[in-house]
Design a protein around this motif. Structure first.
Motif, PDB file in Angstrom:
ATOM      1  N   PHE A   1      -1.443   5.342   0.036  1.00 28.31           N
ATOM      2  CA  PHE A   1      -1.653   3.913   0.253  1.00 28.31           C
ATOM      3  C   PHE A   1      -1.960   3.677   1.734  1.00 28.31           C
ATOM      4  O   PHE A   1      -1.204   4.083   2.604  1.00 28.31           O
ATOM      5  CB  PHE A   1      -0.398   3.134  -0.163  1.00 28.31           C
ATOM      6  CG  PHE A   1      -0.574   1.644  -0.093  1.00 28.31           C
ATOM      7  CD1 PHE A   1      -1.282   0.973  -1.079  1.00 28.31           C
ATOM      8  CD2 PHE A   1      -0.054   0.915   0.958  1.00 28.31           C
ATOM      9  CE1 PHE A   1      -1.460  -0.402  -1.017  1.00 28.31           C
ATOM     10  CE2 PHE A   1      -0.223  -0.460   1.032  1.00 28.31           C
ATOM     11  CZ  PHE A   1      -0.928  -1.122   0.033  1.00 28.31           C
ATOM     12  N   VAL A   2      -3.095   3.028   1.981  1.00 27.18           N
ATOM     13  CA  VAL A   2      -3.522   2.773   3.359  1.00 27.18           C
ATOM     14  C   VAL A   2      -2.926   1.437   3.804  1.00 27.18           C
ATOM     15  O   VAL A   2      -3.317   0.384   3.312  1.00 27.18           O
ATOM     16  CB  VAL A   2      -5.066   2.715   3.454  1.00 27.18           C
ATOM     17  CG1 VAL A   2      -5.495   2.653   4.913  1.00 27.18           C
ATOM     18  CG2 VAL A   2      -5.697   3.905   2.773  1.00 27.18           C
ATOM     19  N   ASN A   3      -1.946   1.526   4.695  1.00 28.97           N
ATOM     20  CA  ASN A   3      -1.220   0.308   5.062  1.00 28.97           C
ATOM     21  C   ASN A   3      -1.621  -0.203   6.450  1.00 28.97           C
ATOM     22  O   ASN A   3      -1.074   0.227   7.466  1.00 28.97           O
ATOM     23  CB  ASN A   3       0.293   0.581   5.019  1.00 28.97           C
ATOM     24  CG  ASN A   3       1.087  -0.675   5.264  1.00 28.97           C
ATOM     25  OD1 ASN A   3       0.557  -1.784   5.196  1.00 28.97           O
ATOM     26  ND2 ASN A   3       2.363  -0.513   5.558  1.00 28.97           N
ATOM     27  N   PHE A   4      -2.562  -1.127   6.467  1.00 36.10           N
ATOM     28  CA  PHE A   4      -2.986  -1.710   7.742  1.00 36.10           C
ATOM     29  C   PHE A   4      -1.989  -2.767   8.230  1.00 36.10           C
ATOM     30  O   PHE A   4      -2.168  -3.321   9.309  1.00 36.10           O
ATOM     31  CB  PHE A   4      -4.391  -2.331   7.598  1.00 36.10           C
ATOM     32  CG  PHE A   4      -5.491  -1.372   7.954  1.00 36.10           C
ATOM     33  CD1 PHE A   4      -5.516  -0.094   7.427  1.00 36.10           C
ATOM     34  CD2 PHE A   4      -6.507  -1.738   8.821  1.00 36.10           C
ATOM     35  CE1 PHE A   4      -6.509   0.802   7.750  1.00 36.10           C
ATOM     36  CE2 PHE A   4      -7.515  -0.848   9.161  1.00 36.10           C
ATOM     37  CZ  PHE A   4      -7.522   0.423   8.625  1.00 36.10           C
ATOM     38  N   ALA A   5      -0.974  -3.044   7.443  1.00 31.55           N
ATOM     39  CA  ALA A   5       0.059  -3.999   7.865  1.00 31.55           C
ATOM     40  C   ALA A   5       1.209  -3.293   8.585  1.00 31.55           C
ATOM     41  O   ALA A   5       2.222  -3.912   8.889  1.00 31.55           O
ATOM     42  CB  ALA A   5       0.574  -4.782   6.665  1.00 31.55           C
ATOM     43  N   HIS A   6       1.052  -1.975   8.841  1.00 30.41           N
ATOM     44  CA  HIS A   6       2.125  -1.217   9.477  1.00 30.41           C
ATOM     45  C   HIS A   6       2.416  -1.756  10.886  1.00 30.41           C
ATOM     46  O   HIS A   6       3.572  -1.791  11.317  1.00 30.41           O
ATOM     47  CB  HIS A   6       1.744   0.263   9.542  1.00 30.41           C
ATOM     48  CG  HIS A   6       2.904   1.185   9.623  1.00 30.41           C
ATOM     49  ND1 HIS A   6       3.774   1.388   8.576  1.00 30.41           N
ATOM     50  CD2 HIS A   6       3.358   1.966  10.638  1.00 30.41           C
ATOM     51  CE1 HIS A   6       4.699   2.250   8.942  1.00 30.41           C
ATOM     52  NE2 HIS A   6       4.474   2.611  10.184  1.00 30.41           N
ATOM     53  N   GLY A   7       1.366  -2.170  11.587  1.00 31.79           N
ATOM     54  CA  GLY A   7       1.551  -2.749  12.928  1.00 31.79           C
ATOM     55  C   GLY A   7       2.338  -4.051  12.863  1.00 31.79           C
ATOM     56  O   GLY A   7       3.117  -4.372  13.770  1.00 31.79           O
TER      57      GLY A   7
ATOM     58  N   PRO B   1      -9.269   1.358  -5.202  1.00 31.66           N
ATOM     59  CA  PRO B   1      -9.920   2.109  -4.111  1.00 31.66           C
ATOM     60  C   PRO B   1      -9.294   1.793  -2.752  1.00 31.66           C
ATOM     61  O   PRO B   1      -8.690   0.732  -2.568  1.00 31.66           O
ATOM     62  CB  PRO B   1     -11.375   1.600  -4.156  1.00 31.66           C
ATOM     63  CG  PRO B   1     -11.538   0.943  -5.469  1.00 31.66           C
ATOM     64  CD  PRO B   1     -10.195   0.475  -5.914  1.00 31.66           C
ATOM     65  N   ASP B   2      -9.491   2.729  -1.794  1.00 35.30           N
ATOM     66  CA  ASP B   2      -8.951   2.562  -0.442  1.00 35.30           C
ATOM     67  C   ASP B   2      -9.414   1.250   0.187  1.00 35.30           C
ATOM     68  O   ASP B   2      -8.653   0.597   0.911  1.00 35.30           O
ATOM     69  CB  ASP B   2      -9.404   3.721   0.466  1.00 35.30           C
ATOM     70  CG  ASP B   2      -8.754   5.033   0.064  1.00 35.30           C
ATOM     71  OD1 ASP B   2      -7.848   4.998  -0.786  1.00 35.30           O
ATOM     72  OD2 ASP B   2      -9.157   6.076   0.593  1.00 35.30           O
ATOM     73  N   THR B   3     -10.677   0.897  -0.069  1.00 36.16           N
ATOM     74  CA  THR B   3     -11.214  -0.329   0.550  1.00 36.16           C
ATOM     75  C   THR B   3     -10.415  -1.555   0.111  1.00 36.16           C
ATOM     76  O   THR B   3     -10.158  -2.455   0.917  1.00 36.16           O
ATOM     77  CB  THR B   3     -12.698  -0.526   0.180  1.00 36.16           C
ATOM     78  OG1 THR B   3     -12.841  -0.286  -1.222  1.00 36.16           O
ATOM     79  CG2 THR B   3     -13.600   0.400   0.964  1.00 36.16           C
ATOM     80  N   ASP B   4     -10.001  -1.580  -1.155  1.00 36.06           N
ATOM     81  CA  ASP B   4      -9.186  -2.710  -1.645  1.00 36.06           C
ATOM     82  C   ASP B   4      -7.845  -2.746  -0.916  1.00 36.06           C
ATOM     83  O   ASP B   4      -7.352  -3.800  -0.527  1.00 36.06           O
ATOM     84  CB  ASP B   4      -8.925  -2.584  -3.157  1.00 36.06           C
ATOM     85  CG  ASP B   4     -10.177  -2.849  -3.973  1.00 36.06           C
ATOM     86  OD1 ASP B   4     -11.257  -2.917  -3.362  1.00 36.06           O
ATOM     87  OD2 ASP B   4     -10.076  -2.978  -5.209  1.00 36.06           O
ATOM     88  N   GLN B   5      -7.253  -1.536  -0.738  1.00 35.85           N
ATOM     89  CA  GLN B   5      -5.953  -1.459  -0.062  1.00 35.85           C
ATOM     90  C   GLN B   5      -6.083  -1.903   1.400  1.00 35.85           C
ATOM     91  O   GLN B   5      -5.215  -2.622   1.917  1.00 35.85           O
ATOM     92  CB  GLN B   5      -5.423  -0.021  -0.116  1.00 35.85           C
ATOM     93  CG  GLN B   5      -5.155   0.475  -1.526  1.00 35.85           C
ATOM     94  CD  GLN B   5      -4.718   1.931  -1.556  1.00 35.85           C
ATOM     95  OE1 GLN B   5      -4.597   2.589  -0.532  1.00 35.85           O
ATOM     96  NE2 GLN B   5      -4.490   2.445  -2.739  1.00 35.85           N
TER      97      GLN B   5
END
Lengths: 327, 272
Positions: free
Chosen positions: A44-50, A117-121
């Protein structure tokens, strides 16, 4: 200068470089280890980690001190919501609260998107990061903040019994106690996560699930539970990074996006899913940054990290300790 | 994963009771007129079969006939999707159940290509199957295990070579050893029904004999086996009963002896 004094000075310079590098790398490591286990295990690609880093920083500030905030909180008469319980209380509460936030995030945000897909995540988590950033700006105002170093960690570590003697023997005359605290705290937390992943049944399930989740389920293991915990641990580490980084930088709601880029770079250079890789990459980045600053090239500190990352990824696209992915 | 979530509530509502197993010699698994799809591709068409307690039942057919899809339908993996028909195990419907809930009811699948965990040691690969009974895994799932897990000494009696390689990474084993590890991992749970998908695939004839012997031994220990195999001759050597599948439907059902004597079926559907 007598030869012994030169040797001591050299040793001192190297030791200072190591301590500064370790401290700079510690924040990257805390962020990257959490990000890496989430990305490696849950894919899971978590761009909310920051944003979790920022939650940790603001929450730590509120628990530890008595700050006055601007924004809507001030308008509503809640500008002085600081509890002033001290840094140690924040160190206990922040990881627990951010762990719970991570668990809720996994259950209600990430889980429905695992098969997407990763783009959605990326779109989903980037959107969440933007919402949280704006929410913090509206509530707390956009002013930069920092957390005060706790009184017990102020001053030079050379005055600390035993540790001070060791530092003096290494030729270090002055080093902030806070830097040593960050290094030790990071080492302990990453050590705990490492032992959890490498030497427990929970970790065994997670490692097996990283390779072949369906096979683990075919053996009867309900993976949704370890996944929940993994996400929570990753989030808690990001929260702690925000708390320990709070006294080192001036943060504002936008700082989550700023710190996310080097954190992702650390994960990719270390190898997705590898705790060892994240530690090595984080330490390397910290040492490069500290080295460039120490030798008078501070304006090149960030460039140095990206340059080294580019070279590593050209040579090993899967990262230092990452698994090669079949085409 | 999403399918598991959808069925989780349904599973939690009923008790996973594995104690109602007194039907010796009777059907333990009934696949009743199922239709299964991969996306919009209709793979299984009105397929029915049953497996009797204590037997080795072989599911034979050419490549693409629907054998693997049948096993995956029984194991209730995310794909294929069973859109019609029922699958019952000891009389309880398991259609659309979460994969892990089917497994804890006593059905173990050894998928084709073995799918061992290459970075884990042999011991760790087997230990993953033991984690199933940990409190953190069973909590709130209403699971009761009536069969003890298979003791290590029994497991290594069937697969002595694994005991010599306990600390070796799974990915470094030979093909035959990996197959044995995959079967051992499934057997550790002491399942009522062991489903083997193409266990002889890619193995040298000598290794096939070892795996055949292991399967016979497993049956002697009371475990029912459903075997999917393209190597019809090898499968008929060990099977009690056989099904032949073609284009997603059963075209032959009978004993291994009957299939051996049915030259037309063998030549038309199996090419032997």
């Amino acid at each position: 200068m007598i030869p012994d004094a030169v040797a001591l000075q050299t040793t001192g310079a190297i030791a200072r470089l190591l301590i500064n590098g370790l401290q700079a790398g510690a924040i990257y490591i805390l962020l990257a280890v959490g990000l890496s286990i989430i990305l490696g295990t849950l894919k899971f690609v978590n761009f909310a980690h920051g944003a979790l880093y920022i939650i940790g920083a603001y929450l730590g500030l509120i628990i530890a001190q008595d700050p006055s905030f601007g924004g809507k909180l001030a308008e509503w008469g809640f500008g002085d919501i600081g509890l002033g319980f001290g840094y140690l209380a924040a160190l206990v509460v922040v990881p627990l609260v951010v762990f719970v936030i991570g668990v809720l995030m996994e259950r209600f945000v990430a889980r429905p998107f695992y098969d997407r897909p990763d783009t959605d995540q990326i779109l989903l988590t980037y959107g969440i990061a933007l919402i949280l950033t704006e929410l913090f700006r509206v509530l707390f105002g956009g002013a930069s903040r920092s957390i005060d170093q706790p009184p017990w960690a102020r001053g030079s570590a050379t005055g600390v019994p035993v540790l001070g003697d060791a530092l003096t023997a290494l030729g270090i005359n002055a080093v902030s106690t806070w830097r040593i605290v960050i290094i030790l705290l990071t080492a302990v937390l990453v050590g705990i996560v490492f032992v959890l992943i490498e030497y427990t049944d929970f970790g065994l399930t997670v490692r097996a699930g990283t390779v072949d989740a369906e096979m683990v389920e075919l053996l009867g293991v309900k993976l949704s539970r370890p996944y929940l915990v993994v996400f929570g641990i990753g989030a808690a580490l990001a929260g702690v990074a925000g708390l320990v980084g709070g006294p080192l930088v001036n943060f504002n709601p936008d700082y989550g996006a700023t710190i996310l880029v080097p954190a992702f770079l650390t994960v990719v250079v270390g190898g997705v899913g590898s705790i060892r890789g994240a530690v090595i990459a984080g330490l390397s980045f910290g040492l490069i940054q500290a080295g460039l600053v120490q030798f008078g090239f501070s304006e090149w500190a960030q460039v140095g990290i990206y340059a080294v990352a580019a070279v590593v990824l050209l040579v090993r696209p899967q990262g230092l300790l990452g698994q090669e992915v079949a085409a | 994963m999403s399918q598991s979530d959808e069925t989780a509530t349904e599973v939690d509502r009923e008790t996973t009771d594995t104690s109602d197993r007194s039907t010796v010699g009777q059907s333990i698994l009934e696949v009743d007129a199922i239709d299964a799809y991969y996306g919009e591709s209709h793979i299984l068409r009105d397929l029915s079969l049953h497996v009797e307690e204590g037997e080795i039942c072989a599911l034979l057919g050419r490549n693409g006939a629907g054998k693997t899809t049948t096993l995956r339908s029984i194991a209730s993996t995310a794909e294929p999707e069973v859109r019609a028909g029922q699958i019952r195990f000891y009389g309880h419907e398991i259609t659309h159940m979460a994969t892990e809930d089917v497994a804890v009811r006593g059905i173990s699948l050894v998928p084709e290509e073995r799918r061992i965990f290459p970075d884990l040691t042999v011991e760790e690969n087997i230990h993953v199957a033991e984690v199933v009974r940990n409190r953190s895994n069973v909590l709130g799932r209403n699971i009761s295990f009536d069969r003890e897990q298979m003791p290590d000494e029994d497991l290594y009696e069937v697969f002595p070579r694994l005991e010599e390689r306990l600390s070796q990474k799974g990915g470094t084993l030979s093909g035959g050893e990996q197959q044995m590890l995959a079967i051992a991992r499934a057997l550790k749970q002491n399942p009522d029904l062991l489903m083997l998908d193409e266990p002889y695939e890619g193995l040298a004839p000598q290794i096939i004999q070892s795996v055949e012997a292991a399967i016979e031994r497993i049956r002697e220990d009371g475990t029912t086996v459903l075997l999917v195999e393209q190597n019809a001759v090898a499968a008929m050597n060990v099977a009690d009963r056989c099904y032949v599948v073609d284009q997603g439907s059963v075209v032959f059902e009978g004993t291994a002896e009957e299939l051996r004597n049915d030259e037309e079926t063998r030549q038309r559907y199996l090419g032997v």
